[in-house]
Design an enzyme around this catalytic site. Structure first.
Site, PDB file in Angstrom:
ATOM      1  N   ASP A 179      27.488  36.644  36.281  1.00  0.00           N
ATOM      2  CA  ASP A 179      27.677  35.285  36.785  1.00  0.00           C
ATOM      3  C   ASP A 179      28.027  35.296  38.270  1.00  0.00           C
ATOM      4  OD1 ASP A 179      27.070  34.137  34.388  1.00  0.00           O
ATOM      5  OD2 ASP A 179      29.118  33.568  33.865  1.00  0.00           O
ATOM      6  N   LYS A 218      36.154  50.891  33.822  1.00  0.00           N
ATOM      7  CA  LYS A 218      37.566  50.873  34.227  1.00  0.00           C
ATOM      8  C   LYS A 218      38.217  52.140  33.687  1.00  0.00           C
ATOM      9  CE  LYS A 218      40.983  48.655  36.272  1.00  0.00           C
ATOM     10  NZ  LYS A 218      41.016  48.531  37.750  1.00  0.00           N
ATOM     11  N   ASP A 234      36.576  46.439  39.399  1.00  0.00           N
ATOM     12  CA  ASP A 234      37.164  45.619  40.458  1.00  0.00           C
ATOM     13  C   ASP A 234      36.507  45.896  41.798  1.00  0.00           C
ATOM     14  OD1 ASP A 234      38.266  48.131  40.136  1.00  0.00           O
ATOM     15  OD2 ASP A 234      40.336  47.516  40.433  1.00  0.00           O
ATOM     16  N   TYR A 264      34.027  41.439  22.686  1.00  0.00           N
ATOM     17  CA  TYR A 264      33.559  40.204  22.067  1.00  0.00           C
ATOM     18  C   TYR A 264      33.258  40.381  20.581  1.00  0.00           C
ATOM     19  CZ  TYR A 264      32.945  38.373  26.826  1.00  0.00           C
ATOM     20  OH  TYR A 264      33.152  37.959  28.109  1.00  0.00           O
ATOM     21  N   ASP A 267      29.366  40.253  31.557  1.00  0.00           N
ATOM     22  CA  ASP A 267      29.417  38.795  31.484  1.00  0.00           C
ATOM     23  C   ASP A 267      29.937  38.222  32.795  1.00  0.00           C
ATOM     24  OD1 ASP A 267      29.456  36.179  30.611  1.00  0.00           O
ATOM     25  OD2 ASP A 267      31.031  36.471  29.130  1.00  0.00           O
TER      26      ASP A 267
END
Length: 357
Positions: A251, A191, A223, A142, A247
């Site tokens: 959620d 990852k 994942d 970001y 992020d």
């Protein structure tokens, strides 16, 4: 104790839910003999309408020169088409940057009184859900270099995911210290089978884990983490991860409880200064109707007392009051169940405040 709190009510339901949190904080002052001074600053769309910017320089200075910041919510369809440089959300990024808020803490707890609200089966959530996601907030993709250009006659875009050793180490330390105060387990999410930035992340976390021999540590691919949050969320205590993964996962985790209106969050700096806010948005469709759920904001205020002011007993008092109100079957419309008593936003704040002991 005397504390100065900068209050950013914001847009939509922001003013309504923030007012109820302030009601609860005022009761804390009365019961525990503290003095909180509130400094109000416009942020988001309301600031754009008044001043042409999502937060003024003077407002930012007030955020920097206080003991803590309490935020409602920002944004709404009214400001969807303003210049991208002054969108309401830009103010949040600016505040996080100026205050050095690098660590976002999102607890996900399924209140037993609301177990039926979870979309997961009772066999999965019956043992309870109580986890904390620690998300790095000021680095990663970001904030990396962004490029949109043409190559070989074709348009392309790229976004850089970049992390330094020190950025990873400081967020990792927050996770390990948090785990020491909870159930003593850290799950580091990356990852590393694909990304160099994740391989560095894992290297730093392994080094940190040696400093915390009493904390159980594991690496989990992102994942797999997403799958395990649905399959067996009770296996997690503290999850720590980089900005984009955090992020998305935070959620996902918030919906395990079936009630986004109940979820608080804290964004912390290297010192005691932090910004506290519910995780939901401004919900402009219900603004002004006195039906929003203020509990997420009230619990955010409890996190402020715990993390910025070192007022553990006071934070416990707020959390216990929320539990008591739920035990008494009071519900706002978003968590209403058959046989319970529906109350308005302002009534819920009063019910919680009245039970502060």
């Amino acid at each position: 104790m005397k504390k100065v709190i900068t209050v950013l009510k914001g847009d939509g339901i922001g003013p309504e839910i923030t007012n109820e949190a302030l009601k609860v904080l005022d009761k804390i002052c009365s019961v525990y003999n503290h003095e909180f001074t509130y400094k109000y600053v416009d942020i988001g769309g309301v600031s754009i309408d008044k001043y042409g910017v999502p937060i003024t320089d003077e407002g930012m200075e007030q955020c920097k020169n206080c003991d803590s910041v309490l935020l409602g919510a920002v944004g709404g369809p009214k400001w969807d088409y303003v210049d991208p440089s002054i969108r309401p959300e830009k103010a949040l990024l600016a505040v996080r940057h100026e205050l050095g808020l690098f660590a976002n803490l999102r607890p996900t707890k399924l209140f037993t009184q609301l177990s039926n609200a979870s979309p997961l089966k009772e066999t999965i959530v019956g043992g309870g859900i109580d986890l904390l996601i620690v998300r790095e907030l000021t680095g990663g993709i970001y904030f990396g270099k962004r490029v949109t250009d043409t190559e070989n006659g074709e348009l392309f875009a790229s976004d850089e995911m970049k992390y330094s050793y020190s950025e990873i180490e400081r967020i990792g330390r927050v996770a390990f210290e948090s785990a020491k105060k909870r159930r003593g387990k850290v799950s580091s999410v990356d990852k590393a089978n694909v990304l160099d930035s994740s391989r560095l992340w894992r290297k730093v976390m392994h080094a940190l884990s040696e400093e915390y021999p009493d904390v159980e540590y594991e690496d989990v691919l992102v994942d797999n983490t997403a799958m395990q949050l649905i399959r067996n969320p009770g296996r997690f205590d503290v999850i720590v991860t980089e900005n984009m993964f955090g992020d998305i996962l935070s959620d996902e985790a918030s919906m395990l409880t079936g009630s986004i209106g109940m979820m608080p969050s804290a964004s912390l700096s290297s010192g005691s200064l932090g910004m506290y806010e519910p995780i939901h948005g401004s919900a402009p469709d219900i603004a002004g109707q006195d039906i929003a759920n203020p509990i997420g904001t009230i619990l955010s205020a409890a996190m402020m007392l715990r993390y910025s002011f070192d007022m553990a007993a006071e934070a416990d008092a707020i959390e216990n009051a929320v539990n008591e109100v739920l035990d008494l079957s009071y519900r706002t419309v978003d968590i209403m169940q058959e046989g319970k008593t529906q109350v308005k936003c302002s009534e819920m704040g009063t019910l919680v405040a009245d039970r502060i002991k």
